[in-house]
Design a protein around this motif. Structure first.
Motif, PDB file in Angstrom:
ATOM      1  N   ARG A 165       0.824  -1.210   0.000  1.00 36.81           N
ATOM      2  CA  ARG A 165       0.000   0.000   0.000  1.00 36.81           C
ATOM      3  C   ARG A 165       0.862   1.265   0.000  1.00 36.81           C
ATOM      4  NH1 ARG A 165      -3.673  -3.583   2.677  1.00 36.81           N
ATOM      5  NH2 ARG A 165      -2.590  -3.413   4.677  1.00 36.81           N
ATOM      6  N   GLU A 168       2.057   1.739  -3.496  1.00 38.81           N
ATOM      7  CA  GLU A 168       0.948   2.236  -4.317  1.00 38.81           C
ATOM      8  C   GLU A 168       0.769   3.739  -4.100  1.00 38.81           C
ATOM      9  OE1 GLU A 168      -3.790   1.384  -5.218  1.00 38.81           O
ATOM     10  OE2 GLU A 168      -2.838   0.565  -3.412  1.00 38.81           O
ATOM     11  N   TYR A 173       3.740   1.256  -8.791  1.00 39.95           N
ATOM     12  CA  TYR A 173       2.701   0.237  -8.884  1.00 39.95           C
ATOM     13  C   TYR A 173       3.254  -1.163  -9.124  1.00 39.95           C
ATOM     14  CZ  TYR A 173      -0.116   4.420  -9.154  1.00 39.95           C
ATOM     15  OH  TYR A 173      -0.686   5.644  -8.871  1.00 39.95           O
ATOM     16  N   ASN A 193     -10.051 -10.895  -1.972  1.00 42.35           N
ATOM     17  CA  ASN A 193      -9.551  -9.519  -1.915  1.00 42.35           C
ATOM     18  C   ASN A 193      -8.177  -9.392  -2.566  1.00 42.35           C
ATOM     19  OD1 ASN A 193     -11.813  -8.526  -0.549  1.00 42.35           O
ATOM     20  ND2 ASN A 193     -10.977  -9.114   1.436  1.00 42.35           N
ATOM     21  N   LYS A 196      -8.669  -9.272  -6.409  1.00 41.05           N
ATOM     22  CA  LYS A 196      -9.192  -7.974  -6.822  1.00 41.05           C
ATOM     23  C   LYS A 196      -8.103  -6.908  -6.779  1.00 41.05           C
ATOM     24  CE  LYS A 196     -12.839  -4.593  -5.944  1.00 41.05           C
ATOM     25  NZ  LYS A 196     -11.917  -3.452  -6.136  1.00 41.05           N
ATOM     26  N   ARG A 197      -7.311  -6.926  -5.712  1.00 39.68           N
ATOM     27  CA  ARG A 197      -6.250  -5.927  -5.594  1.00 39.68           C
ATOM     28  C   ARG A 197      -5.205  -6.124  -6.690  1.00 39.68           C
ATOM     29  NH1 ARG A 197      -3.804  -2.074  -2.967  1.00 39.68           N
ATOM     30  NH2 ARG A 197      -1.550  -2.148  -2.599  1.00 39.68           N
ATOM     31  N   ASP A 199      -5.690  -7.358  -9.669  1.00 40.18           N
ATOM     32  CA  ASP A 199      -6.279  -6.861 -10.922  1.00 40.18           C
ATOM     33  C   ASP A 199      -6.232  -5.335 -10.978  1.00 40.18           C
ATOM     34  OD1 ASP A 199      -6.806  -9.419 -11.768  1.00 40.18           O
ATOM     35  OD2 ASP A 199      -8.895  -9.416 -11.097  1.00 40.18           O
ATOM     36  N   ASP A 200      -6.553  -4.696  -9.858  1.00 44.18           N
ATOM     37  CA  ASP A 200      -6.535  -3.231  -9.813  1.00 44.18           C
ATOM     38  C   ASP A 200      -5.123  -2.687 -10.046  1.00 44.18           C
ATOM     39  OD1 ASP A 200      -9.229  -3.201  -9.305  1.00 44.18           O
ATOM     40  OD2 ASP A 200      -9.022  -2.899  -7.137  1.00 44.18           O
ATOM     41  N   LEU A 201      -4.137  -3.342  -9.456  1.00 45.73           N
ATOM     42  CA  LEU A 201      -2.759  -2.868  -9.604  1.00 45.73           C
ATOM     43  C   LEU A 201      -2.226  -3.116 -11.013  1.00 45.73           C
ATOM     44  CD1 LEU A 201      -1.270  -3.873  -6.139  1.00 45.73           C
ATOM     45  CD2 LEU A 201      -1.577  -1.548  -7.029  1.00 45.73           C
ATOM     46  N   GLU A 203      -3.952  -2.911 -13.637  1.00 46.84           N
ATOM     47  CA  GLU A 203      -4.525  -1.807 -14.405  1.00 46.84           C
ATOM     48  C   GLU A 203      -3.764  -0.509 -14.145  1.00 46.84           C
ATOM     49  OE1 GLU A 203      -6.858   0.197 -17.066  1.00 46.84           O
ATOM     50  OE2 GLU A 203      -6.683  -1.977 -16.728  1.00 46.84           O
ATOM     51  N   LYS A 204      -3.351  -0.291 -12.896  1.00 47.88           N
ATOM     52  CA  LYS A 204      -2.608   0.926 -12.567  1.00 47.88           C
ATOM     53  C   LYS A 204      -1.217   0.906 -13.184  1.00 47.88           C
ATOM     54  CE  LYS A 204      -4.970   2.480  -8.399  1.00 47.88           C
ATOM     55  NZ  LYS A 204      -4.852   2.860  -6.980  1.00 47.88           N
TER      56      LYS A 204
END
Length: 243
Positions: A165, A168, A173, A193, A196-197, A199-201, A203-204
């Motif tokens: 975190r 991030e 990233y 969780n 999901k995290r 996948d989000d990272l 994308e970032k």
């Protein structure tokens, strides 16, 4: 000062260092015999923690944790003892204990001390993010998951996610993704969780979004100065340079 010394004599009578013969740190368990009471915190007129004045209860809390660290941890693990034992502490004593750790060990070349300082800086918020990441990077190659598992407050998954975190927040990233994957490896099985995290990272990493630079308020800077001064006072009065 008189109040601090009187409490010290009551809580830590002739406290001797018994930890020299210990070979490893026991698993940490919360001490159910010590209860914190926020109503006994001394605050300023605007409701902020008053770092220049401490109640008897606040003094007792800090001294009690120092005693636990002295009795429980061998010298080479005292910095981690501060991190491990300070983790569940709340209210004003928490800020002081974390800052005592930083003041005692921030200049140490020992990877364990650097790692403990990284954990301390991580708790102190965005103002100390760079300090936390620097200490983390200087130490993490020497700190194994097996080492972390000795400390109940700092399981490998917990540590990796904390610094994921931070990376991030620092717009790094790929590093955030790397430590999230490590966190997943050592975390709970089938925890959605993590996926999901990740996948989000991912994308970032592709978009590389930027955030505004953190600019601390005057009040935040004043608060941290007061925390540092309070920690230095306790280090001197409790003779913690030799902890």
């Amino acid at each position: 000062m008189t109040l601090l010394k009187n409490i010290l004599n009551i809580i830590m009578p002739n406290s001797a260092n018994k930890s020299g013969s210990q070979n490893k740190v026991p698993k940490y368990c919360s001490d159910t015999n010590w209860t914190q009471d926020s109503s006994q915190s001394i605050t300023t007129s605007d409701g902020r923690y008053d770092l220049k004045h401490f109640s008897k209860h606040e003094l007792e809390t800090i001294i009690y944790i120092v005693r636990i660290i002295k009795d429980k941890y061998p010298l080479e693990l005292r910095s981690m003892g501060f991190a491990n034992e300070s983790s569940p502490i709340k209210y004003k004593p928490r800020y002081v204990l974390w800052e005592i750790l930083v003041q005692l060990y921030k200049d140490s070349d020992n990877p364990i001390d650097k790692f403990a300082c990284a954990l301390a800086y991580e708790t102190k918020g965005a103002l100390f993010r760079e300090n936390a990441l620097q200490k983390f990077e200087e130490s993490i190659n020497y700190i194994t998951p097996e080492f972390m598992q000795q400390f109940i407050s700092y399981s490998p998954s917990c540590v990796y996610m904390k610094f994921s975190r931070l990376y991030e927040s620092n717009h790094e990233y790929e590093k955030a993704l790397y430590y999230t994957e490590l966190g997943q490896k050592y975390g709970e099985n089938n925890n959605p969780n993590f996926d999901k995290r990740i996948d989000d990272l991912i994308e970032k990493v592709k978009r590389n979004p930027r955030k505004r630079k953190y600019n601390p308020s005057k009040e935040t800077l004043e608060f941290e100065r007061d925390v540092e001064n309070a920690a230095k006072y306790f280090i001197k009065e409790l003779n913690l340079t030799q902890i």
